[in-house]
Design a protein around this motif. Structure first.
Motif, PDB file in Angstrom:
ATOM      1  N   SER A  92      40.563 -27.870 -37.851  1.00  0.00           N
ATOM      2  CA  SER A  92      39.772 -28.423 -36.745  1.00  0.00           C
ATOM      3  C   SER A  92      38.879 -27.403 -36.065  1.00  0.00           C
ATOM      4  N   SER A  93      39.155 -26.111 -36.258  1.00  0.00           N
ATOM      5  CA  SER A  93      38.259 -25.073 -35.732  1.00  0.00           C
ATOM      6  C   SER A  93      38.560 -23.767 -36.443  1.00  0.00           C
ATOM      7  N   GLY A  94      37.655 -22.814 -36.300  1.00  0.00           N
ATOM      8  CA  GLY A  94      37.884 -21.495 -36.880  1.00  0.00           C
ATOM      9  C   GLY A  94      39.072 -20.812 -36.218  1.00  0.00           C
ATOM     10  N   TYR A  95      39.210 -21.032 -34.912  1.00  0.00           N
ATOM     11  CA  TYR A  95      40.336 -20.426 -34.188  1.00  0.00           C
ATOM     12  C   TYR A  95      41.656 -20.953 -34.758  1.00  0.00           C
ATOM     13  N   ALA A  96      41.724 -22.266 -34.929  1.00  0.00           N
ATOM     14  CA  ALA A  96      42.952 -22.874 -35.474  1.00  0.00           C
ATOM     15  C   ALA A  96      43.194 -22.397 -36.902  1.00  0.00           C
ATOM     16  N   ASN A 118      37.945  -6.929 -35.020  1.00  0.00           N
ATOM     17  CA  ASN A 118      38.246  -8.319 -35.398  1.00  0.00           C
ATOM     18  C   ASN A 118      38.235  -9.280 -34.209  1.00  0.00           C
ATOM     19  N   HIS A 119      37.856 -10.500 -34.507  1.00  0.00           N
ATOM     20  CA  HIS A 119      37.812 -11.576 -33.510  1.00  0.00           C
ATOM     21  C   HIS A 119      39.203 -11.896 -32.972  1.00  0.00           C
ATOM     22  N   ALA A 120      39.239 -12.378 -31.738  1.00  0.00           N
ATOM     23  CA  ALA A 120      40.508 -12.695 -31.062  1.00  0.00           C
ATOM     24  C   ALA A 120      41.387 -13.639 -31.887  1.00  0.00           C
ATOM     25  N   SER A 121      40.780 -14.559 -32.607  1.00  0.00           N
ATOM     26  CA  SER A 121      41.589 -15.540 -33.364  1.00  0.00           C
ATOM     27  C   SER A 121      42.393 -14.853 -34.468  1.00  0.00           C
ATOM     28  N   LEU A 122      41.838 -13.796 -35.058  1.00  0.00           N
ATOM     29  CA  LEU A 122      42.577 -13.050 -36.087  1.00  0.00           C
ATOM     30  C   LEU A 122      43.711 -12.259 -35.427  1.00  0.00           C
ATOM     31  N   ILE A 159      39.647  -9.046 -42.145  1.00  0.00           N
ATOM     32  CA  ILE A 159      38.336  -8.503 -41.724  1.00  0.00           C
ATOM     33  C   ILE A 159      37.366  -9.662 -41.499  1.00  0.00           C
ATOM     34  N   GLU A 160      36.242  -9.335 -40.893  1.00  0.00           N
ATOM     35  CA  GLU A 160      35.129 -10.296 -40.826  1.00  0.00           C
ATOM     36  C   GLU A 160      34.072  -9.834 -41.826  1.00  0.00           C
ATOM     37  N   SER A 161      33.238 -10.736 -42.305  1.00  0.00           N
ATOM     38  CA  SER A 161      32.153 -10.307 -43.199  1.00  0.00           C
ATOM     39  C   SER A 161      31.031  -9.719 -42.355  1.00  0.00           C
ATOM     40  N   TYR A 163      30.274  -8.869 -38.304  1.00  0.00           N
ATOM     41  CA  TYR A 163      31.026  -8.753 -37.049  1.00  0.00           C
ATOM     42  C   TYR A 163      30.285  -9.440 -35.913  1.00  0.00           C
ATOM     43  N   SER A 164      31.056 -10.260 -35.186  1.00  0.00           N
ATOM     44  CA  SER A 164      30.428 -11.226 -34.286  1.00  0.00           C
ATOM     45  C   SER A 164      29.703 -10.594 -33.101  1.00  0.00           C
ATOM     46  N   MET A 165      30.086  -9.400 -32.702  1.00  0.00           N
ATOM     47  CA  MET A 165      29.429  -8.781 -31.545  1.00  0.00           C
ATOM     48  C   MET A 165      28.474  -7.667 -31.946  1.00  0.00           C
ATOM     49  N   VAL A 188      39.093 -12.830 -45.510  1.00  0.00           N
ATOM     50  CA  VAL A 188      37.763 -12.561 -44.949  1.00  0.00           C
ATOM     51  C   VAL A 188      37.335 -13.743 -44.080  1.00  0.00           C
ATOM     52  N   ASP A 189      37.043 -13.435 -42.822  1.00  0.00           N
ATOM     53  CA  ASP A 189      36.501 -14.420 -41.893  1.00  0.00           C
ATOM     54  C   ASP A 189      34.981 -14.361 -42.043  1.00  0.00           C
ATOM     55  N   ASP A 190      34.428 -15.402 -42.665  1.00  0.00           N
ATOM     56  CA  ASP A 190      32.989 -15.427 -42.998  1.00  0.00           C
ATOM     57  C   ASP A 190      32.202 -16.247 -41.972  1.00  0.00           C
ATOM     58  N   ALA A 191      32.757 -16.320 -40.745  1.00  0.00           N
ATOM     59  CA  ALA A 191      32.141 -17.173 -39.712  1.00  0.00           C
ATOM     60  C   ALA A 191      30.656 -16.868 -39.518  1.00  0.00           C
ATOM     61  N   HIS A 192      30.313 -15.579 -39.474  1.00  0.00           N
ATOM     62  CA  HIS A 192      28.913 -15.209 -39.195  1.00  0.00           C
ATOM     63  C   HIS A 192      28.171 -14.754 -40.450  1.00  0.00           C
ATOM     64  N   GLY A 193      28.832 -14.910 -41.609  1.00  0.00           N
ATOM     65  CA  GLY A 193      28.216 -14.495 -42.860  1.00  0.00           C
ATOM     66  C   GLY A 193      27.569 -15.660 -43.596  1.00  0.00           C
ATOM     67  N   GLY A 218      31.017 -24.203 -37.240  1.00  0.00           N
ATOM     68  CA  GLY A 218      30.290 -24.303 -35.966  1.00  0.00           C
ATOM     69  C   GLY A 218      29.230 -23.231 -35.787  1.00  0.00           C
ATOM     70  N   LYS A 219      28.993 -22.429 -36.808  1.00  0.00           N
ATOM     71  CA  LYS A 219      27.984 -21.367 -36.671  1.00  0.00           C
ATOM     72  C   LYS A 219      26.733 -21.803 -37.457  1.00  0.00           C
ATOM     73  N   ALA A 220      26.396 -21.063 -38.545  1.00  0.00           N
ATOM     74  CA  ALA A 220      25.144 -21.395 -39.253  1.00  0.00           C
ATOM     75  C   ALA A 220      25.169 -22.807 -39.834  1.00  0.00           C
TER      76      ALA A 220
HETATM   77  C1  LIG Z   1      34.472 -14.179 -36.223  1.00  0.00           C
HETATM   78  C2  LIG Z   1      34.927 -15.479 -35.665  1.00  0.00           C
HETATM   79  N1  LIG Z   1      36.003 -16.059 -36.196  1.00  0.00           N
HETATM   80  C3  LIG Z   1      36.462 -17.232 -35.744  1.00  0.00           C
HETATM   81  C4  LIG Z   1      35.851 -17.878 -34.697  1.00  0.00           C
HETATM   82  C5  LIG Z   1      36.410 -19.161 -34.190  1.00  0.00           C
HETATM   83  O1  LIG Z   1      35.700 -20.236 -34.719  1.00  0.00           O
HETATM   84  P1  LIG Z   1      35.613 -21.612 -33.914  1.00  0.00           P
HETATM   85  O2  LIG Z   1      34.575 -21.425 -32.867  1.00  0.00           O
HETATM   86  O3  LIG Z   1      35.269 -22.625 -34.940  1.00  0.00           O
HETATM   87  O4  LIG Z   1      36.971 -21.840 -33.315  1.00  0.00           O
HETATM   88  C6  LIG Z   1      34.712 -17.326 -34.124  1.00  0.00           C
HETATM   89  C7  LIG Z   1      33.998 -18.037 -33.021  1.00  0.00           C
HETATM   90  O5  LIG Z   1      33.935 -17.651 -31.925  1.00  0.00           O
HETATM   91  C8  LIG Z   1      34.242 -16.085 -34.600  1.00  0.00           C
HETATM   92  O6  LIG Z   1      33.173 -15.499 -34.063  1.00  0.00           O
END
Ligand SMILES: Cc1ncc(COP(=O)(O)O)c(C=O)c1O
Length: 367
Positions: A92-96, A118-122, A159-161, A163-165, A188-193, A218-220
Motif C-alpha cells: 500500500s505504500s513504500g513505507y509499508a 537511508n530513508h526512515a522506512s528502511l 541501500i537506495e539507488s 538518495y532522496s535528500m 535496493v530501494d529504487d523509489a527515486h531511481g 508515488g514518485k516518478a
Molecule cells: C527512499 C524512499 N523510500 C521509501 C519511501 C516511502 O514511500 P511512500 O511515500 O510510498 O510511503 C520514500 C518516500 O518518502 C522514500 O523517499
C-alpha cells in the motif's frame, strides 16, 4: 502527561525554527517527486476513472481476504516483467513495503547494514525486526566490505539507488559484488531511481539485479503504493508473513490501475523520460552559470546547500512569494549544518520556469 511531553517537544522545535507546518501550498511545483509529470497524465487519469466505475473507490479488504483484484495482479506481472524478476507484489505504500520486507526477513541475531543516508522506512524496518544494525558511511563500499567481512550473521544490506535528500546514485555494481562475495542479501530501494536513472529510466535494475527491489509508485510513476520484486519464494513469503501486507486494506484497485498505466508509459519509453533528462542538464547548466554551488547529483533531485534553518526558511518563503514551491529540508531530516533547498525537477517544467527559479534564488541574496 503524554500529550504535554509532545507539546514540549513542539516548543523546542519552534525555538530551533524546525517546527513543521502542514498547509496547502500553491505555486510552480519544484518540491514534489512527480519527476515525469505522470500524476497529471490523461493515461493515468483514464485508467483510474474507468476502474472506479468498475470497482468503486475503496480497497475494501486486505489482499488475503478479497482485496486482491485483477488490477493488482496485472500490476504485479507488469512490474516483474519490466524490472526483470520472477515475481512481484503490491504494497500500500513504500513505507509499508520497506517495513514489511525487512521485519519479515530478519529477526534477532541477524544483521542489517544500512547506508548512513537511508530513508526512515528502511531504518524503521530494521528496528522493528530486532536484528543488529550498523550504518556504513554514505556509499562507502570499502567500509561496507569491512563490516561484511567481520561477521557471518545472516545479513541484509539496504541501500537506495538514488538518495532522496542528496540525489546522488549508489555504487550499485560494487555494492552488489560485495554482497555476493560475502553472501549477504541486497535490498535496493529504487523509489527515486525509477523513471530517472538506468536504461530508458527503468531504474537500478538495468544496472544490477538486487535480490529485492522496492519501487515506490508515488514518485516518478505519479501514482501511489509500492511494488516489491524478487524471486517467487520471496514474494510468496512476504505475501504470507509480512504484517504490513497481511494486516492492512489493499491499495484501491483504481490506484493499481493508474500505476499500471504509468508502467506502460515507462515500457513505451515515453518522451517525458528524455524531457526530464534535458531539464536536469538545463538546470545544472544555468545554476552553475549563475554561480550557484551544486552537488554531484545528476538525478531529478538537486540540493542547494544553505546550512542554516532560519536562512533556509527565509529563502523558501521568498521563493513561495514569487510563486515557486521548493522543498526546505531541515534538521533532523538531514544533519544539522547541511540544511538545504531540495529542488526537484520534472518533465513538466519548461526551460523558462527553471531559469526563473534560479534567478529568484540568486535575487534573494540569501545564498
Ligand atoms: C527512499 C524512499 N523510500 C521509501 C519511501 C516511502 O514511500 P511512500 O511515500 O510510498 O510511503 C520514500 C518516500 O518518502 C522514500 O523517499
Amino acid at each position: 502527561m503524554l500529550i504535554d511531553r509532545l507539546t514540549a517537544r513542539l516548543k523546542l522545535a519552534e525555538q530551533e525554527n524546525a517546527k513543521r507546518q502542514i498547509r496547502v501550498r500553491h505555486g510552480v511545483d519544484f518540491a514534489s517527486n512527480d519527476y515525469l509529470g505522470f500524476s497529471q497524465r490523461e493515461e493515468l487519469k483514464r485508467a483510474a476513472k474507468a476502474t472506479i466505475d468498475s470497482h468503486g473507490v475503496g480497497g475494501r479488504a486486505s489482499h488475503l481476504v478479497m482485496g486482491h483484484t485483477q488490477h493488482h495482479e496485472l500490476l504485479s506481472q507488469q512490474a516483474a516483467e519490466l524490472f526483470g524478476y520472477e515475481a512481484a507484489m503490491v504494497f500500500s505504500s513504500g513505507y509499508a513495503a520497506n517495513l514489511g520486507i525487512i521485519a519479515t526477513l530478519l529477526t534477532k541475531g541477524d544483521r542489517v547494514l544500512h547506508d548512513r543516508l537511508n530513508h526512515a522506512s528502511l531504518l524503521d524496518g530494521g528496528a522493528l525486526s530486532g536484528a543488529n544494525f550498523r550504518r556504513f558511511r554514505h556509499n562507502d563500499v570499502a567500509q561496507l566490505r569491512d563490516f561484511l567481512s567481520r561477521s557471518n550473521e545472516p545479513t541484509l544490506v539496504a541501500i537506495e539507488s538514488v538518495y532522496s535528500m542528496d540525489g546522488d546514485v549508489a555504487d550499485l555494481v560494487e555494492i552488489q559484488a560485495a554482497c555476493q562475495e560475502f553472501g549477504a542479501t541486497l535490498l535496493v530501494d529504487d523509489a527515486h531511481g525509477v523513471g530517472v536513472i538506468g536504461h530508458h529510466g527503468r531504474g537500478a535494475s538495468t544496472a544490477i539485479k538486487p535480490d529485492i527491489l522496492m519501487v515506490a509508485c508515488g514518485k516518478a510513476l505519479g501514482s501511489y503504493g509500492a511494488l516489491v520484486c524478487g524471486s517467487k519464494e520471496l514474494i510468496a513469503g512476504l505475501s504470507n508473513f509480512s504484517r504490513t501486507y497481511v494486516y492492512t486494506t489493499a491499495l484501491p484497485p483504481a490506484q493499481a490501475a493508474a500505476s499500471s498505466a504509468a508502467l506502460a508509459l515507462l515500457q513505451a519509453n515515453d518522451s517525458a523520460i528524455a524531457t526530464l533528462q534535458s531539464n536536469i542538464a538545463h538546470f545544472r547548466y544555468c545554476a552553475e552559470d549563475s554561480g550557484l554551488l551544486l552537488s554531484a547529483s545528476h538525478s531529478a533531485i538537486q540540493p542547494i546547500h544553505v546550512g542554516d534553518n532560519t536562512r533556509l526558511m527565509n529563502l523558501a518563503e521568498h521563493l513561495e512569494a514569487k510563486g515557486f514551491l521548493v522543498g526546505a529540508i531541515r534538521a533532523p531530516t538531514v544533519a544539522k549544518g547541511s540544511e538545504r533547498l531540495r529542488i526537484s525537477l520534472s518533465a513538466a517544467h519548461t526551460p523558462a520556469q527553471i531559469e526563473q527559479l534560479i534567478s529568484e534564488v540568486r535575487r534573494s541574496d540569501l545564498i
